[in-house]
Design an enzyme around this catalytic site. Structure first.
Site, PDB file in Angstrom:
ATOM      1  N   ARG A  63      43.991   8.875 -17.416  1.00  0.00           N
ATOM      2  CA  ARG A  63      45.193   8.988 -18.245  1.00  0.00           C
ATOM      3  C   ARG A  63      44.855   9.049 -19.735  1.00  0.00           C
ATOM      4  NH1 ARG A  63      49.691   4.836 -19.474  1.00  0.00           N
ATOM      5  NH2 ARG A  63      51.552   6.113 -19.789  1.00  0.00           N
ATOM      6  N   ASP A  68      44.954  11.911 -24.835  1.00  0.00           N
ATOM      7  CA  ASP A  68      44.193  12.438 -25.968  1.00  0.00           C
ATOM      8  C   ASP A  68      44.485  13.928 -26.145  1.00  0.00           C
ATOM      9  OD1 ASP A  68      42.354  12.759 -28.046  1.00  0.00           O
ATOM     10  OD2 ASP A  68      40.749  13.283 -26.643  1.00  0.00           O
ATOM     11  N   ASP A  75      40.480  15.590 -29.032  1.00  0.00           N
ATOM     12  CA  ASP A  75      39.647  15.299 -30.205  1.00  0.00           C
ATOM     13  C   ASP A  75      39.389  13.811 -30.367  1.00  0.00           C
ATOM     14  OD1 ASP A  75      42.132  14.373 -30.878  1.00  0.00           O
ATOM     15  OD2 ASP A  75      42.199  15.329 -32.847  1.00  0.00           O
ATOM     16  N   SER A  77      41.382  11.533 -30.846  1.00  0.00           N
ATOM     17  CA  SER A  77      42.236  10.881 -31.850  1.00  0.00           C
ATOM     18  C   SER A  77      42.908   9.634 -31.268  1.00  0.00           C
ATOM     19  CB  SER A  77      43.284  11.850 -32.394  1.00  0.00           C
ATOM     20  OG  SER A  77      44.131  12.318 -31.362  1.00  0.00           O
ATOM     21  N   PRO A 160      54.955  13.562 -22.645  1.00  0.00           N
ATOM     22  CA  PRO A 160      55.936  13.654 -21.558  1.00  0.00           C
ATOM     23  C   PRO A 160      56.387  12.266 -21.110  1.00  0.00           C
ATOM     24  CG  PRO A 160      54.098  15.137 -21.141  1.00  0.00           C
ATOM     25  CD  PRO A 160      53.737  14.338 -22.362  1.00  0.00           C
ATOM     26  N   HIS A 190      48.875  11.162 -10.318  1.00  0.00           N
ATOM     27  CA  HIS A 190      49.608   9.961  -9.926  1.00  0.00           C
ATOM     28  C   HIS A 190      49.331   9.576  -8.475  1.00  0.00           C
ATOM     29  CE1 HIS A 190      52.708  10.455 -13.455  1.00  0.00           C
ATOM     30  NE2 HIS A 190      51.492  10.162 -13.854  1.00  0.00           N
ATOM     31  N   THR A 191      48.314  10.125  -7.888  1.00  0.00           N
ATOM     32  CA  THR A 191      47.809   9.654  -6.596  1.00  0.00           C
ATOM     33  C   THR A 191      47.005   8.369  -6.764  1.00  0.00           C
ATOM     34  OG1 THR A 191      46.440  10.235  -4.678  1.00  0.00           O
ATOM     35  CG2 THR A 191      45.740  11.139  -6.772  1.00  0.00           C
ATOM     36  N   ASP A 237      51.298   5.756  -5.968  1.00  0.00           N
ATOM     37  CA  ASP A 237      51.176   6.351  -4.629  1.00  0.00           C
ATOM     38  C   ASP A 237      51.191   5.224  -3.612  1.00  0.00           C
ATOM     39  OD1 ASP A 237      50.371   7.357  -2.198  1.00  0.00           O
ATOM     40  OD2 ASP A 237      48.500   8.233  -2.927  1.00  0.00           O
TER      41      ASP A 237
HETATM   42  C1  HEM Z   1      53.860  15.296 -16.103  1.00  0.00           C
HETATM   43  C2  HEM Z   1      54.204  14.376 -16.997  1.00  0.00           C
HETATM   44  C3  HEM Z   1      53.757  12.941 -16.863  1.00  0.00           C
HETATM   45  C4  HEM Z   1      54.539  11.857 -17.030  1.00  0.00           C
HETATM   46  C5  HEM Z   1      56.010  11.843 -17.399  1.00  0.00           C
HETATM   47  C6  HEM Z   1      53.719  10.700 -16.786  1.00  0.00           C
HETATM   48  C7  HEM Z   1      54.162   9.389 -16.876  1.00  0.00           C
HETATM   49  C8  HEM Z   1      53.430   8.287 -16.510  1.00  0.00           C
HETATM   50  C9  HEM Z   1      53.922   6.935 -16.536  1.00  0.00           C
HETATM   51  C10 HEM Z   1      55.305   6.518 -17.001  1.00  0.00           C
HETATM   52  C11 HEM Z   1      52.938   6.132 -16.081  1.00  0.00           C
HETATM   53  C12 HEM Z   1      52.998   4.606 -15.938  1.00  0.00           C
HETATM   54  C13 HEM Z   1      52.624   3.953 -17.265  1.00  0.00           C
HETATM   55  C14 HEM Z   1      52.903   2.472 -17.290  1.00  0.00           C
HETATM   56  O1  HEM Z   1      53.568   1.945 -16.403  1.00  0.00           O
HETATM   57  O2  HEM Z   1      52.450   1.789 -18.227  1.00  0.00           O
HETATM   58  C15 HEM Z   1      51.813   6.970 -15.771  1.00  0.00           C
HETATM   59  C16 HEM Z   1      50.631   6.525 -15.270  1.00  0.00           C
HETATM   60  C17 HEM Z   1      49.553   7.344 -15.019  1.00  0.00           C
HETATM   61  N1  HEM Z   1      49.448   8.679 -15.326  1.00  0.00           N
HETATM   62 FE1  HEM Z   1      50.952   9.893 -15.862  1.00  0.00          FE
HETATM   63  N2  HEM Z   1      52.465  11.101 -16.476  1.00  0.00           N
HETATM   64  C18 HEM Z   1      52.427  12.465 -16.521  1.00  0.00           C
HETATM   65  C19 HEM Z   1      51.326  13.269 -16.324  1.00  0.00           C
HETATM   66  C20 HEM Z   1      50.056  12.787 -16.098  1.00  0.00           C
HETATM   67  C21 HEM Z   1      48.864  13.586 -16.153  1.00  0.00           C
HETATM   68  C22 HEM Z   1      48.808  15.057 -16.546  1.00  0.00           C
HETATM   69  C23 HEM Z   1      47.828  12.759 -15.843  1.00  0.00           C
HETATM   70  C24 HEM Z   1      46.370  13.079 -15.764  1.00  0.00           C
HETATM   71  C25 HEM Z   1      45.869  14.248 -15.453  1.00  0.00           C
HETATM   72  C26 HEM Z   1      48.396  11.452 -15.579  1.00  0.00           C
HETATM   73  C27 HEM Z   1      47.682  10.363 -15.151  1.00  0.00           C
HETATM   74  C28 HEM Z   1      48.223   9.113 -14.957  1.00  0.00           C
HETATM   75  C29 HEM Z   1      47.498   8.028 -14.330  1.00  0.00           C
HETATM   76  C30 HEM Z   1      46.129   8.115 -13.701  1.00  0.00           C
HETATM   77  C31 HEM Z   1      48.326   6.907 -14.393  1.00  0.00           C
HETATM   78  C32 HEM Z   1      48.003   5.473 -13.946  1.00  0.00           C
HETATM   79  C33 HEM Z   1      47.299   4.778 -15.110  1.00  0.00           C
HETATM   80  C34 HEM Z   1      46.866   3.363 -14.838  1.00  0.00           C
HETATM   81  O3  HEM Z   1      47.064   2.823 -13.753  1.00  0.00           O
HETATM   82  O4  HEM Z   1      46.307   2.755 -15.794  1.00  0.00           O
HETATM   83  N3  HEM Z   1      49.738  11.494 -15.769  1.00  0.00           N
HETATM   84  N4  HEM Z   1      52.143   8.281 -16.055  1.00  0.00           N
END
Ligand code: HEM
Ligand code: NAG
Ligand code: NAG
Ligand code: NAG
Ligand code: NAG
Length: 316
Positions: A63, A68, A75, A77, A160, A190-191, A237
Site C-alpha cells: 500500500r 507514493d 518519488d 515523497s 482514492p 485487497h486480497t 479478504d
Molecule cells: C481503488 C481504490 C482504492 C481504495 C479506495 C482503497 C482503500 C483502502 C482502504 C480504505 C484501506 C484500509 C485502510 C485502513 O483501514 O486504515 C486499504 C487498505 C489496503 N489497500 Fe487499498 N485502496 C485502493 C486501491 C489500492 C491499491 C491500488 C493497492 C495496491 C496496489 C491497495 C493496497 C491496499 C492494501 C495492501 C491494504 C491493506 C494495508 C494494511 O493492512 O496495512 N489499495 N485500501
C-alpha cells in the site's frame, strides 16, 4: 543554395530530436546491475524478515508504494518528514504503515552501495517482494527512479477513497495514466491486509448496504457496533487474508466485498458495462488476475518517475 541551407538546418534539427530521444532516460530492470549488484537480494531478505515478524507487513508495504506513486509520481515523497508531510493525509494518517521497514531496507542497502539506490526504487521492489512472499505473482521491476524533495499533502488528501464509486475512482486513476482495467486488477491488492471499521461501517447501519451478504452483514454489525471503536480492524479478504490469491474477486461475486469501493466493482450499475466482467474473469481464473496484476503494478510504478540528470531531458 537556400534550399541546401534549409536542408542542413532540418537535418540538424532532426539529429537534435533523435539525441533527445536517445538520452531520455527510461526505467530499466538492470539499472543497478553494476552500481549495486546485490540490491534485489538485500531487499528480498529484509522484506522476508519483516513479513516473518508480522505477516500483515506485506500488505502495508504494498500500500505504501501505491500511496507514493499516486502523489506526484513514484518519488518516495510519502517518506518525507517535512511540514506538509504526506504521512498525515486523510488516507495515510493513523493508517499507512511500514515506514520503519523501508528505513531498515535502505540502511541495509547503504552498507553495500552507499548513496546509489533511491527510496522510490526500494518502495517499488519491496511492493513486488511483498506480493511474491504472500503467494502472488512476480515480475521484473523497472528501476532508475530518483527521489523527490517535495511532499504534496493536498494531492495525498485526494487519494482514492473507500466511499467513492467507480466514476470518481477511475477518474483518479486516469489522472495518473491508469485505466479502468488497472482499477480492477490493482484493487485485487485487497486480497491481503486489514481495514478499520470506520471505513466501511456506513454500509452496516441505517439502511444497510443491500449489496452485502446477509451473514457477513450480521458479523460485521456485531464486530463494529455503532458508536464503537472505529479503529478496530478486520480483514479485507474474509476468505484468505494472508494469502495473495484471487479470492478478493470471489468475494465480490458473492457480495462479500468489505469496502464500498470494492463491492461497486461488481454490484454497481456502472459496473455492468465496465468492471463486472473483469471481476468475473479474475474470479474464474487466478492466472489472468496474476498476470494482469503484475502488468498493472509495472504501469503504476511508471507514474511520473524522476529519471536521469541530462538537461536535454527537460527540453521536451
Ligand atoms: C481503488 C481504490 C482504492 C481504495 C479506495 C482503497 C482503500 C483502502 C482502504 C480504505 C484501506 C484500509 C485502510 C485502513 O483501514 O486504515 C486499504 C487498505 C489496503 N489497500 Fe487499498 N485502496 C485502493 C486501491 C489500492 C491499491 C491500488 C493497492 C495496491 C496496489 C491497495 C493496497 C491496499 C492494501 C495492501 C491494504 C491493506 C494495508 C494494511 O493492512 O496495512 N489499495 N485500501
Ligand atoms: C492523525 O491521527 C491521530 C491519531 O488518530 C490524531 O490524533 C491526529 O489528530 C491526526 N492528525 C491529523 C493531521 O489528522
Ligand atoms: C500537488 O499535486 C497537485 C495535483 O493533485 C498539483 O496540481 C500541484 O501542482 C502539486 N503541488 C506540488 C508542490 O507539487
Ligand atoms: C488499459 O490499458 C492496458 C494497457 O495499455 C490495455 O491493455 C487495456 O486494454 C486497457 N483497458 C481498457 C478498458 O482500455
Ligand atoms: C474460500 O474460497 C474457496 C475457493 O473459492 C472456497 O472453496 C471456500 O469455501 C472459501 N472459504 C470460505 C471460509 O469462505
Amino acid at each position: 543554395m537556400h534550399r541546401s541551407r534549409n536542408m542542413k538546418g532540418l537535418i540538424r534539427l532532426m539529429i537534435f530530436f533523435m539525441l533527445c530521444l536517445a538520452v531520455r532516460p527510461q526505467l530499466t530492470t538492470d539499472f543497478y546491475s553494476k552500481s549495486c549488484p546485490n540490491l534485489l537480494q538485500i531487499v528480498r531478505k529484509e522484506v522476508l524478515k519483516a513479513v516473518k515478524a508480522e505477516t500483515r507487513m506485506a500488505a502495508s508495504l504494498l500500500r505504501l508504494h501505491f500511496h507514493d506513486c499516486f502523489v506526484n509520481g513514484c518519488d518516495a515523497s510519502i517518506l518525507l518528514d517535512v511540514s506538509d508531510t504526506e504521512k498525515l493525509s486523510l488516507a495515510n494518517n493513523n493508517s499507512a504503515r511500514g515506514y520503519e521497514v523501508i528505513d531498515s531496507i535502505k540502511a541495509a542497502v547503504e552498507t553495500q552501495c552507499s548513496g546509489v539506490v533511491s527510496c522510490a526504487d526500494i518502495l517499488t521492489i519491496a511492493a513486488r517482494d511483498s506480493v511474491l512472499l504472500s503467494g502472488g505473482p512476480t515480475w521484473k521491476v523497472p528501476l532508475g527512479r530518483r527521489d523527490g524533495f517535495v511532499a504534496n499533502l493536498s494531492a495525498s488528501n485526494n487519494l482514492p477513497s473507500p466511499f467513492e464509486g467507480i466514476n470518481e475512482i477511475s477518474k483518479k486513476f486516469s489522472d495518473v495514466g491508469l485505466n479502468i482495467s488497472d482499477v480492477v486488477a490493482l484493487s485485487g491488492a485487497h486480497t491481503i491486509g486489514l481495514a478499520k471499521c470506520s471505513l466501511f461501517s456506513n454500509r452496516l447501519f441505517g439502511t444497510p448496504d443491500p449489496t452485502m451478504d446477509a451473514e457477513m452483514l450480521a458479523d460485521l454489525q456485531n464486530f463494529c457496533p455503532q458508536n464503537g471503536d472505529g479503529n478496530k480492524m478486520t480483514v479485507l479478504d474474509r476468505n484468505s487474508s494472508d494469502l495473495f490469491d484471487n479470492h478478493y474477486f470471489n468475494n465480490l461475486v458473492n457480495n462479500k466485498g468489505l469496502l464500498h469501493s470494492d463491492q461497486v466493482l461488481y454490484s454497481s450499475s456502472e459496473a455492468q458495462s465496465t468492471t463486472k466482467s473483469i471481476v468475473e474473469s479474475y474470479s474464474n481464473n487466478p492466472r489472468i488476475f496474476f498476470s494482469d496484476f503484475a502488468n498493472s503494478m509495472i504501469r503504476m510504478g511508471n507514474i511520473n518517475p524522476l529519471t536521469g540528470t541530462n538537461v536535454l531531458y527537460y527540453i521536451r
